[in-house]
Design an enzyme around this catalytic site. Structure first.
Site, PDB file in Angstrom:
ATOM      1  N   GLY A  41       0.833  -1.208   0.060  1.00  0.00           N
ATOM      2  CA  GLY A  41       0.181  -0.156   0.032  1.00  0.00           C
ATOM      3  C   GLY A  41       0.910   1.349   0.010  1.00  0.00           C
ATOM      4  O   GLY A  41       0.643   2.246  -0.733  1.00  0.00           O
ATOM      5  N   ILE A  42       1.868   1.146   0.771  1.00  0.00           N
ATOM      6  CA  ILE A  42       2.714   2.466   0.987  1.00  0.00           C
ATOM      7  C   ILE A  42       3.501   2.579  -0.406  1.00  0.00           C
ATOM      8  O   ILE A  42       3.581   3.649  -0.955  1.00  0.00           O
ATOM      9  CB  ILE A  42       3.572   2.643   2.255  1.00  0.00           C
ATOM     10  N   GLU A  60      14.881   2.201  18.133  1.00  0.00           N
ATOM     11  CA  GLU A  60      14.262   3.516  18.680  1.00  0.00           C
ATOM     12  C   GLU A  60      13.910   3.465  19.955  1.00  0.00           C
ATOM     13  O   GLU A  60      13.463   2.371  20.605  1.00  0.00           O
ATOM     14  CB  GLU A  60      12.767   3.437  17.815  1.00  0.00           C
ATOM     15  N   ASP A 109      13.391   7.482   8.892  1.00  0.00           N
ATOM     16  CA  ASP A 109      12.255   7.724   9.423  1.00  0.00           C
ATOM     17  C   ASP A 109      12.357   6.613  10.716  1.00  0.00           C
ATOM     18  O   ASP A 109      11.558   7.014  11.693  1.00  0.00           O
ATOM     19  CB  ASP A 109      11.022   7.945   8.927  1.00  0.00           C
ATOM     20  N   ARG A 129      10.753  -0.291   8.942  1.00  0.00           N
ATOM     21  CA  ARG A 129      11.279  -0.463  10.191  1.00  0.00           C
ATOM     22  C   ARG A 129      12.850  -0.496  10.053  1.00  0.00           C
ATOM     23  O   ARG A 129      13.432  -0.859   9.026  1.00  0.00           O
ATOM     24  CB  ARG A 129      10.540  -1.951  10.667  1.00  0.00           C
ATOM     25  N   HIS A 179      10.709   8.775  13.405  1.00  0.00           N
ATOM     26  CA  HIS A 179       9.431   8.095  13.218  1.00  0.00           C
ATOM     27  C   HIS A 179       8.371   8.958  13.312  1.00  0.00           C
ATOM     28  O   HIS A 179       7.370   8.917  14.077  1.00  0.00           O
ATOM     29  CB  HIS A 179       9.371   7.058  14.578  1.00  0.00           C
ATOM     30  N   THR A 217      11.309   4.275   5.536  1.00  0.00           N
ATOM     31  CA  THR A 217      10.161   4.563   6.359  1.00  0.00           C
ATOM     32  C   THR A 217       9.532   3.190   6.969  1.00  0.00           C
ATOM     33  O   THR A 217       8.428   3.395   7.439  1.00  0.00           O
ATOM     34  CB  THR A 217       8.995   5.338   5.578  1.00  0.00           C
TER      35      THR A 217
END
Ligand SMILES: O=CC(=O)O
Length: 352
Positions: free
Chosen positions: A166-167, A275, A270, A246, A293, A244
């Site tokens: 989708g992205i 993290e 991102d 993981r 993120h 963007t």
């Protein structure tokens, strides 16, 4: 008096979609854990505080309380729990196999995240190509254009999308406006309408032909460190990498080395392996554009994501089925441990 209402365990807060969330009160009782950490959470569950819950809603930040949703945690949850509705596209904080073994169906939030994440992805591509980080940094130091190398135009460059879900597909639409040539690799080739003109290539061909590589695939055991030293060595000198998805789909140590050698000219990130920690070799490198993120960090998208997750709760309670089950459980689910071998690139996010 006992109520016939179903019970929902709320792991994390609703921040935007309060009215829709409150609509659940007509059909369910919401249970909020008191625990502040994993050990307390497991103890609270074992004390019977969550007994009878049918569904759980969860957010990313709730990991601070429960830790990873793995075998240990799932074993401590009541057997009544049948649905876990995660608010997010990526669900790497959840072990799908442990959930399957305990007969818990899991949903995520595809689609609602696509626009915001693709927008940020495009910003990172342009920023990394045009050395915007150096320009912005030097300006704030009072150094107008000091040591800011000329950048590169996106027009005519080859963009390799690893994971055309989708992205990735939303990103492709945006980069079409910049006349980038899009190639992609997925485990399986998509139908022509989903490809929308993107050229399907092998994993190695994507590495060797791309001027810009965009990582848009989910993190799982098959995709962890899918880009490491060997893969960097197959790329063009001066390649630009954007992530963007993981952090752990890329080996950050190997990336830092590839940046130092000039193999990777710049990158836009991102997401990070650990993290909120960011590799010092990335922090100190001015060619690297770093964002904390923020792929879905927008009012509208966050509200849409909450609504999507609440849709899953409604659907689970009223129909016994989830609106967007995770791909691992989308077909008939066997409780035995998956025998699937390690594959090169896992399925990208769905885009129904
Ligand atoms: O990172 C954001 C998401 O997975 O939804």
């Amino acid at each position: 008096m006992s109520s016939n209402k179903k019970k929902i365990l709320a792991l994390g807060e609703i921040i935007h979609a309060h009215t829709y969330w409150n609509s659940l009160n007509d059909i369910a009782e919401i249970i909020i854990p008191k625990a502040r950490g994993r050990a307390e959470f497991i103890e609270e569950s074992k004390s019977g505080a969550f007994d009878g819950v049918l569904c759980a809603y969860r957010t990313f930040p709730s990991e601070a309380i429960t830790g990873r949703i793995d075998e240990e945690l799932v074993s401590a949850l009541p057997k009544s729990l049948k649905f876990l509705c995660h608010n997010g596209a990526g669900y790497d904080q959840i072990d799908p196999e442990a959930c399957t073994r305990h007969d818990i169906r899991v949903s995520n939030v595809p689609t609602a995240v696509d626009d915001a994440t693709a927008d940020l992805n495009l910003f990172l591509i342009i920023g990394a190509l045009r050395n915007l980080n150096q320009g912005m940094f030097q300006l704030r130091q009072g150094n107008w254009l000091k040591d800011v190398p000329l950048g590169h135009d996106p027009e005519g460059k080859i963009l390799g999308i690893l994971g055309l879900g989708g992205i990735g597909r939303t990103l492709k639409k945006r980069t079409d406006a910049f006349d980038m040539k899009v190639i992609y690799h997925n485990r399986r080739r998509l139908s022509p309408d989903l490809e929308d003109g993107a050229e399907y290539v092998s994993f190695d061909e994507l590495l060797s032909r791309s001027d810009v590589i965009s990582l848009n695939l989910p993190l799982n055991s098959a995709t962890r460190h899918i880009l490491s030293t060997k893969e960097f060595s197959k790329m063009k000198d001066g390649v630009v990498i954007v992530n963007t998805a993981r952090g752990a789909v890329m080996d950050e140590d190997a990336l830092v080395q590839a940046l130092a050698s000039g193999k990777v000219r710049s990158c836009g990130l991102d997401v990070y392996e650990e993290e909120p920690k960011v590799h010092p070799g990335l922090l100190s490198n001015p060619s690297v554009m770093l964002i904390p993120h923020m792929g879905t960090h927008c009012h509208e998208t966050r509200e849409a994501m909450e609504c999507w997750a609440i849709d899953n709760l409604h659907s689970a309670i009223s129909t016994g089925k989830l609106k967007s089950p995770i791909p691992e459980q989308a077909g008939p689910v066997s409780k035995s441990k998956s025998q699937r071998s390690r594959i090169k690139v896992a399925e990208p996010e769905r885009n129904e």
